[in-house]
Design an enzyme around this catalytic site. Sequence first.
Site, PDB file in Angstrom:
ATOM      1  N   GLU B 129       0.824  -1.210   0.000  1.00 31.30           N
ATOM      2  CA  GLU B 129       0.000   0.000   0.000  1.00 31.30           C
ATOM      3  C   GLU B 129       0.861   1.264   0.000  1.00 31.30           C
ATOM      4  O   GLU B 129       0.556   2.214  -0.718  1.00 31.30           O
ATOM      5  CB  GLU B 129      -0.959  -0.001   1.205  1.00 31.30           C
ATOM      6  CG  GLU B 129      -1.981  -1.147   1.197  1.00 31.30           C
ATOM      7  CD  GLU B 129      -2.823  -1.234  -0.077  1.00 31.30           C
ATOM      8  OE1 GLU B 129      -2.955  -0.215  -0.793  1.00 31.30           O
ATOM      9  OE2 GLU B 129      -3.363  -2.325  -0.345  1.00 31.30           O
ATOM     10  N   HIS B 132       2.091   2.017  -3.408  1.00 33.53           N
ATOM     11  CA  HIS B 132       1.113   2.738  -4.239  1.00 33.53           C
ATOM     12  C   HIS B 132       1.204   4.238  -3.996  1.00 33.53           C
ATOM     13  O   HIS B 132       1.057   5.038  -4.924  1.00 33.53           O
ATOM     14  CB  HIS B 132      -0.313   2.276  -3.927  1.00 33.53           C
ATOM     15  CG  HIS B 132      -0.714   1.006  -4.611  1.00 33.53           C
ATOM     16  ND1 HIS B 132      -0.388   0.711  -5.918  1.00 33.53           N
ATOM     17  CD2 HIS B 132      -1.438  -0.056  -4.161  1.00 33.53           C
ATOM     18  CE1 HIS B 132      -0.873  -0.470  -6.236  1.00 33.53           C
ATOM     19  NE2 HIS B 132      -1.526  -0.964  -5.201  1.00 33.53           N
ATOM     20  N   HIS B 138       0.503  -2.286  -9.785  1.00 33.79           N
ATOM     21  CA  HIS B 138       0.649  -3.727  -9.589  1.00 33.79           C
ATOM     22  C   HIS B 138       1.712  -4.307 -10.501  1.00 33.79           C
ATOM     23  O   HIS B 138       1.789  -3.986 -11.686  1.00 33.79           O
ATOM     24  CB  HIS B 138      -0.687  -4.435  -9.804  1.00 33.79           C
ATOM     25  CG  HIS B 138      -1.679  -4.135  -8.723  1.00 33.79           C
ATOM     26  ND1 HIS B 138      -3.042  -4.163  -8.921  1.00 33.79           N
ATOM     27  CD2 HIS B 138      -1.510  -3.785  -7.424  1.00 33.79           C
ATOM     28  CE1 HIS B 138      -3.662  -3.838  -7.785  1.00 33.79           C
ATOM     29  NE2 HIS B 138      -2.753  -3.597  -6.869  1.00 33.79           N
ATOM     30  N   CYS B 139       2.513  -5.171  -9.908  1.00 34.08           N
ATOM     31  CA  CYS B 139       3.661  -5.755 -10.602  1.00 34.08           C
ATOM     32  C   CYS B 139       3.318  -7.173 -11.041  1.00 34.08           C
ATOM     33  O   CYS B 139       2.569  -7.880 -10.359  1.00 34.08           O
ATOM     34  CB  CYS B 139       4.849  -5.762  -9.637  1.00 34.08           C
ATOM     35  SG  CYS B 139       6.354  -6.465 -10.314  1.00 34.08           S
ATOM     36  N   CYS B 144       6.998 -10.118  -5.848  1.00 32.96           N
ATOM     37  CA  CYS B 144       7.143  -8.721  -5.465  1.00 32.96           C
ATOM     38  C   CYS B 144       5.970  -8.304  -4.586  1.00 32.96           C
ATOM     39  O   CYS B 144       4.829  -8.687  -4.855  1.00 32.96           O
ATOM     40  CB  CYS B 144       7.185  -7.854  -6.729  1.00 32.96           C
ATOM     41  SG  CYS B 144       7.348  -6.077  -6.413  1.00 32.96           S
TER      42      CYS B 144
END
Lengths: 194, 188
Positions: B129, B132, B138-139, B144
């Site tokens: 979080e 972000h 998102h990876c 990760c």
Amino acid sequence: MRARWHILVVDDEEAMTESLAAWLREDGYTVDTASSGREAIEKARAREYAIYFLDLKMPGLDGIETMMEIRKLHKDASVIIITAYATVDTAIAAMKEGAQEYVVKPCHPQEISLLVERIIRVKNLERENAILRRKLTRQYRFHDIVSKNARMVEIFELVKDVASQRSTVLVQGESGTGKELVARAIHFSGDRGD
Amino acid sequence: MLVVAPFGPAPGKVLSAVEEALADAFRLPVRLRDPLEEPARAFTPARGQWSSTAFLEALVGRVPPGAARLLGVTERDLFVPVLSFVYGQAQLGGQVAVVSLARLRPEFHGLPPAPAALARRAATEAVHEVGHTFGLVHCLDRRCPMSLSIDLADLDGKTATPCPACGALLEGSREMQRTRARTEGARP
């Protein structure tokens, strides 16, 4: 890269629109929002979106009506209908009118992400396919076989006639005379190339 | 500096794990502050859950001076309107984020308590979080912390250390450079 794919989220409830838009942005997509069918259509006129999330029940144009208008602008638009009012009838109606998917909110976070990923993967493949086809067609059209020789011009005319036929064609000639080039020219000049 | 604030009581070991993971992942000092009062209006009776957005709104006005980010930690089960639940939520490119311990607890899923697993999961989600808030999305690398967690198996497969690609994006971002400069400047 996901950022180059634009998604439009349409819902008359701002909280719904913003929560879905925020989720998709966290996934890396570029997201626009609209609060009505009319606004969605105006935005679709300005750009072509990869995916349209349309709420089913909206005042004015509902999700299906909005989808049909968007389809007039972009016939291959990928539309996902979202609704809190799930019935078999509405699901069938949405799919019959061309919705790609039908999602009932609130949905599992995975559902949205995997759905979008799947659609984008197909779009990537379609785009790549179109580019490769154009390259291949350009390479092998008979317009690209250059010659002023009268016999070759006769062959070009024959290729044009044959390309439009559905019969099997046998190309004969000595080694090095360009049989493969002629065969490909016949293939890509007619319906066979599709 | 990153600040972690529990909404009400939270297990000490979980908060320590969160602090340590954030310090390692972002290479910034982390401070734990006193518990905040949870936003009562966040509870939504129709869903029996708590609005994640309401928690973020409660955090926005409470970022301490000099803090780059504020992470709230709550035991409440969070949701956003379109989704059935969220493990947490962040302002993408903003200053605040929140993590819920509710669904990270094995007990929520009918399993025996496992404090170590809870601490590890909370640490990973905290990094996710806060990542972000630094603009990371998102990876695709499933190990990760920035990858999307679909379920606890996914969560347990992640580490709390950003992958090389996310790490490079983080260090290269103007926001992180500004944050480091401010943190260096604030040091005595």
